[in-house]
Write a protein that holds these residues in place. Structure first.
Motif, PDB file in Angstrom:
ATOM      1  N   SER A 327       0.823  -1.205   0.000  1.00 51.45           N
ATOM      2  CA  SER A 327       0.000   0.000   0.000  1.00 51.45           C
ATOM      3  C   SER A 327       0.858   1.255   0.000  1.00 51.45           C
ATOM      4  CB  SER A 327      -0.925   0.004   1.217  1.00 51.45           C
ATOM      5  OG  SER A 327      -0.170   0.113   2.413  1.00 51.45           O
ATOM      6  N   GLN A 330      -1.819   3.909   4.723  1.00 54.68           N
ATOM      7  CA  GLN A 330      -2.674   3.104   5.582  1.00 54.68           C
ATOM      8  C   GLN A 330      -3.373   3.999   6.606  1.00 54.68           C
ATOM      9  OE1 GLN A 330      -0.984  -0.556   7.172  1.00 54.68           O
ATOM     10  NE2 GLN A 330       0.607  -0.563   5.582  1.00 54.68           N
ATOM     11  N   LEU A 331      -4.610   3.615   6.937  1.00 58.26           N
ATOM     12  CA  LEU A 331      -5.397   4.353   7.923  1.00 58.26           C
ATOM     13  C   LEU A 331      -5.992   3.388   8.925  1.00 58.26           C
ATOM     14  CD1 LEU A 331      -5.789   6.001   5.059  1.00 58.26           C
ATOM     15  CD2 LEU A 331      -7.509   7.234   6.370  1.00 58.26           C
ATOM     16  N   GLY A 445      -7.616   0.385   6.924  1.00 55.63           N
ATOM     17  CA  GLY A 445      -7.792   0.552   5.493  1.00 55.63           C
ATOM     18  C   GLY A 445      -6.488   0.942   4.848  1.00 55.63           C
ATOM     19  N   LEU A 447      -4.691   2.452   0.900  1.00 52.83           N
ATOM     20  CA  LEU A 447      -4.827   2.966  -0.460  1.00 52.83           C
ATOM     21  C   LEU A 447      -3.596   2.563  -1.260  1.00 52.83           C
ATOM     22  CD1 LEU A 447      -5.914   6.610   0.454  1.00 52.83           C
ATOM     23  CD2 LEU A 447      -7.425   4.764  -0.312  1.00 52.83           C
ATOM     24  N   VAL A 453      -8.837   2.087  -2.886  1.00 48.79           N
ATOM     25  CA  VAL A 453      -8.851   1.288  -1.664  1.00 48.79           C
ATOM     26  C   VAL A 453      -8.382  -0.124  -1.986  1.00 48.79           C
ATOM     27  CG1 VAL A 453     -10.231   0.407   0.238  1.00 48.79           C
ATOM     28  CG2 VAL A 453     -10.746   2.656  -0.728  1.00 48.79           C
ATOM     29  N   LEU A 456      -9.541  -3.416   3.337  1.00 44.64           N
ATOM     30  CA  LEU A 456     -10.506  -3.001   4.354  1.00 44.64           C
ATOM     31  C   LEU A 456     -10.625  -4.098   5.397  1.00 44.64           C
ATOM     32  CD1 LEU A 456     -12.666  -0.975   5.377  1.00 44.64           C
ATOM     33  CD2 LEU A 456     -14.357  -2.343   4.127  1.00 44.64           C
ATOM     34  N   VAL A 529     -15.215   5.357   4.790  1.00 47.77           N
ATOM     35  CA  VAL A 529     -15.009   5.569   3.351  1.00 47.77           C
ATOM     36  C   VAL A 529     -14.713   7.038   3.088  1.00 47.77           C
ATOM     37  CG1 VAL A 529     -16.196   5.620   1.111  1.00 47.77           C
ATOM     38  CG2 VAL A 529     -16.324   3.576   2.545  1.00 47.77           C
ATOM     39  N   GLU A 531     -13.250   9.009   5.200  1.00 46.06           N
ATOM     40  CA  GLU A 531     -11.869   9.198   5.651  1.00 46.06           C
ATOM     41  C   GLU A 531     -10.882   8.762   4.572  1.00 46.06           C
ATOM     42  OE1 GLU A 531     -10.451   8.647   9.561  1.00 46.06           O
ATOM     43  OE2 GLU A 531     -12.404   8.036  10.371  1.00 46.06           O
ATOM     44  N   LEU A 532     -11.169   7.646   3.933  1.00 43.67           N
ATOM     45  CA  LEU A 532     -10.300   7.156   2.869  1.00 43.67           C
ATOM     46  C   LEU A 532     -10.297   8.117   1.683  1.00 43.67           C
ATOM     47  CD1 LEU A 532     -11.331   3.387   3.066  1.00 43.67           C
ATOM     48  CD2 LEU A 532      -9.048   4.298   3.582  1.00 43.67           C
ATOM     49  N   ALA A 535      -8.108  11.001   2.563  1.00 44.54           N
ATOM     50  CA  ALA A 535      -6.701  10.611   2.494  1.00 44.54           C
ATOM     51  C   ALA A 535      -6.224  10.528   1.045  1.00 44.54           C
ATOM     52  CB  ALA A 535      -6.496   9.275   3.200  1.00 44.54           C
ATOM     53  N   ALA A 536      -7.128  10.126   0.158  1.00 43.86           N
ATOM     54  CA  ALA A 536      -6.785  10.015  -1.267  1.00 43.86           C
ATOM     55  C   ALA A 536      -6.889  11.349  -1.993  1.00 43.86           C
ATOM     56  CB  ALA A 536      -7.698   8.991  -1.930  1.00 43.86           C
TER      57      ALA A 536
END
Length: 720
Positions: A327, A330-331, A445, A447, A453, A456, A529, A531-532, A535-536
């Motif tokens: 990845s 990461q979160l 999670g 990316l 993603v 998960l 989601v 949050e992801l 982050a992206a």
């Protein structure tokens, strides 16, 4: 013509006897019913069936076996029958059916209302009932006119023949009753619908407006005693002491009766019973362990520990280890929701009368079938000697699928020899009621280098509804399907996933709550989601859409809600938007919340735009009303809802400390329905799950603060 609901006061056998003369009685087969059984129903011998009645005055009466708690079934059920019957809607009425296996919900296998199943379950069998009746009426007219039935058509309660001659359905009932019941009646193509899919006023509205509608609490009988109970504040608590003499000294009090779960005071009126209960001055032994020491902090710790040890795997796909190693980012995050009460507006109640080897109850219940069986057992009478009169429900939300209040009312009538109306004050229900489970989820999670993603993981800690329901069991896997629904079956395209469940039982009884596991899991998933997406560095809408390339219905509601809300266009100054989507109970709903934040951190929801794809529709007005209602219910929970414990006792008691959204707080709600040819989905619950994450995602857009625990803590949102 009066088309409001009526509540039959006779037994099913009595109903059949009184309706036999001069009327066409037609049952429709539920799944797996035999052709022979269907044919026998015309001669009044088929028991497992539901009933349609057409009388010589051209009136059509449909019996509804489902419970009306505001979701519109007393209108939806007749609409499905009337459409295929080609009835004159102005002459269609509805009656509440008695408890009988004839009216079993095909999806439940028992007579009950919940899970947003009424339309889904009855869509085909009810339409078949109308279609079969129509074909029999046509056959009768063809016989009378000595013409081929294929030359005839039906319209608004009439069979129309060559040259425009007509016969009303009422004129044909006797001869139609002699016709063979069609084994496979032909159903209409949806393009030919004249009633289904059209906005229709509800049949029960007039009675609710003029006050004639009967809710459970309206029941009155000669000689009735009203009961209230001093109930155990926590499960397993026992009475240490009480002053029964003081209670009996209160004017109007007739009996004081101890039961396993508390002490009941029976009086000639509610206030006397209430005063008598206060005089009891009950002291409780809460027991050792969790009973006396239960606290919200301990609940939270137990659930967090269970999530950390979650080992009952619901989903395990791909390779999480390799996905993490490869990845780009990461979160991790933990989310939590509290126990929630149902907070029905009508206090829980049941009137029971056990006498002469029979039992009768008047109750707003979501489960007539189980009620009949349970009352029979408590009263000590055969099941066919139990009559269940289903009244209107002043709010259900799953709470009235429980039978605690019916059991106690039946016991009190049996022991006292009187008809007894047991009333739970709201304080009673909140303090020792049935709750939406508190729950904790721990997310991981990841990316990839393109911002997609790649991983998960969700570990859930929660009490089990299945284990505590009394009529379900956890499967060998240990996964409570209701604890993981909305997470384990989400539709995002993520190759590497692990969803696991860890059971923790702090003590309070957990139960079905409007949208059940979806209510918390949509908040968890749609927040993470988001949050992801952040982050992206991606737009939250586009981020979701790219993971839903194989989900046209979810994409459809997302795009519609976003377009109607003006997503991607500048919002008015001080207004911020959040978006969320969820599939539940066969329907797809996306919501966009528009909010502002006051200086003290209080969020104000100005508008919610909802798009719903629930398949083919019965009554669009009901869909709008149910989405509005679900948003109000979800908003109340997100802003205020929590049941907390201290020293073994619940801290909330009524709407002053368990608030619900007031009219002044209610946002403007826009509901947009996606035209669909798909089979109907549910509508009573699917509007609730997306609301909380749409709101909290909007809060993040406004403040940069991520809300990971409900209800929303406004102190964290205060402006510096």
């Amino acid at each position: 013509m009066d088309t409001t609901s009526t509540l039959p006061q006779t037994s099913r056998r009595g109903f059949l006897k009184s309706s036999a003369g001069g009327a066409l009685m037609l049952s429709f087969a539920l799944p797996l019913a035999s052709k022979r059984a269907l044919a026998q129903s015309v001669s009044n011998t088929f028991a497992p069936s539901a009933w349609l009645r057409i009388t010589p005055d051209n009136r059509v009466t449909v019996l509804c076996g489902s419970s009306e708690m505001g979701q519109g079934v007393l209108t939806a059920i007749p609409m499905m029958v009337a459409e295929e019957l080609d009835a004159d809607w102005a002459l269609v009425g509805v009656e509440q059916a008695p408890a009988d296996t004839a009216f079993n919900n095909p999806l439940f296998g028992m007579q009950g209302t919940g899970g947003s199943t009424t339309v889904r379950a009855h869509w085909t069998p009810l339409r078949q009932a109308g279609a079969a009746a129509r074909e029999m009426l046509v056959a009768a007219a063809a016989q009378a006119w000595k013409v081929d039935a294929a030359a005839l058509r039906t319209e608004r309660g009439h069979v129309i023949g060559p040259g425009g001659k007509k016969l009303s359905y009422g004129a044909l009932v006797e001869s139609a009753a002699q016709q063979a019941v069609p084994a496979s009646p032909k159903l209409k193509d949806s393009k030919d619908f004249k009633i289904l899919g059209k906005p229709t006023r509800r049949l029960d509205s007039a009675a609710k407006v003029n006050g004639s509608a009967q809710f459970g609490i309206d029941t009155h009988l000669d000689g009735l005693l009203v009961a209230v109970m001093a109930r155990a504040p926590v499960a397993g608590a026992k009475v240490k002491s009480s002053d029964e003499a003081a209670a009996r000294a209160v004017k109007g009090v007739q009996h004081v009766i101890a039961l396993d779960n508390g002490v009941a005071v029976l009086a000639k009126g509610f206030w006397a019973a209430k005063k008598g209960r206060a005089a009891l001055n009950v002291q409780w032994d809460l027991g050792a362990g969790l009973g006396a020491d239960l606290s919200t902090d301990k609940v939270s710790a137990m659930l967090s520990d269970a999530a950390g040890k979650a080992s009952a795997v619901a989903v395990d796909s791909g390779n999480l280890k390799d996905a993490a190693a490869n990845s780009a980012q990461q979160l991790s995050a933990s989310y939590e929701v509290p126990y929630l009460a149902h907070a029905c507006m009508e206090p829980l109640n049941c009137t029971a009368w056990v006498r002469d080897g029979a039992a009768t109850v008047w109750v707003g219940t979501q489960g007539q079938g189980p009620t009949q069986q349970i009352v029979a057992k408590i009263a000590g009478v055969p099941t066919d000697k139990v009559q269940v009169n289903t009244t209107l429900l002043g709010g259900g939300f799953g709470r009235r699928f429980a039978h605690d209040f019916t059991i106690s009312a039946t016991l009190l009538s049996k022991l006292s020899g009187h008809p007894v109306k047991l009333i739970y004050e709201r304080e009673d229900d909140m303090a020792a009621g049935f709750y939406r489970p508190a729950s904790v989820v721990k997310f991981e999670g990841a990316l990839d280098d393109k911002g997609r993603v790649s991983l998960l993981r969700a570990d859930i800690g929660s009490p089990s509804i299945m284990a505590g329901s009394g009529f379900m069991k956890l499967p060998e896997s240990g996964v409570d399907a209701m604890a993981v629904e909305g997470l384990a079956d989400h539709h995002y395209d993520i190759a590497n996933q692990r969803i696991a469940y860890g059971q923790a039982e702090p003590g309070p009884q957990v139960w079905f709550w409007r949208s059940v596991g979806h209510s918390q899991n949509a908040f968890f998933l749609e927040s993470f989601v988001d949050e992801l997406a952040h982050a992206a560095k991606a737009d939250p809408l586009q981020f979701r859409l790219q993971m839903l390339s194989k989900q046209p219905r979810l994409r459809g509601v997302l795009e519609l809600a976003a377009a109607k809300a003006g997503w991607g266009k500048p919002a008015p100054k001080g207004i911020f938007r959040g978006i969320a989507v969820a599939e539940s109970f066969g329907s797809y709903v996306a919501e966009v919340a528009e909010i502002s934040i006051a200086k003290d951190g209080t969020p104000k929801v100005h508008r919610v735009v909802a798009a719903v794809d629930c398949g083919m529709t019965v009554n669009p007005l009901t869909i709008v009303h149910q989405i509005e209602s679900a948003i109000c219910y979800g908003l109340s929970a997100a802003l205020y809802g929590k049941i907390t414990h201290k020293d073994g006792r619940v801290e909330q008691s009524n709407f002053h400390d368990y608030p619900v959204v007031r009219m002044s707080e209610m946002p403007k709600v826009e509901v947009h329905i996606v035209p669909s040819k798909e089979a109907p989905g549910g509508i009573g619950e699917p509007g609730t799950p997306p609301l909380a994450p749409a709101l909290t995602n909007a809060i993040f857009a406004a403040t940069g603060v991520r809300v990971r625990k409900l209800p929303i803590d406004t102190t964290a949102l205060k402006r510096v």
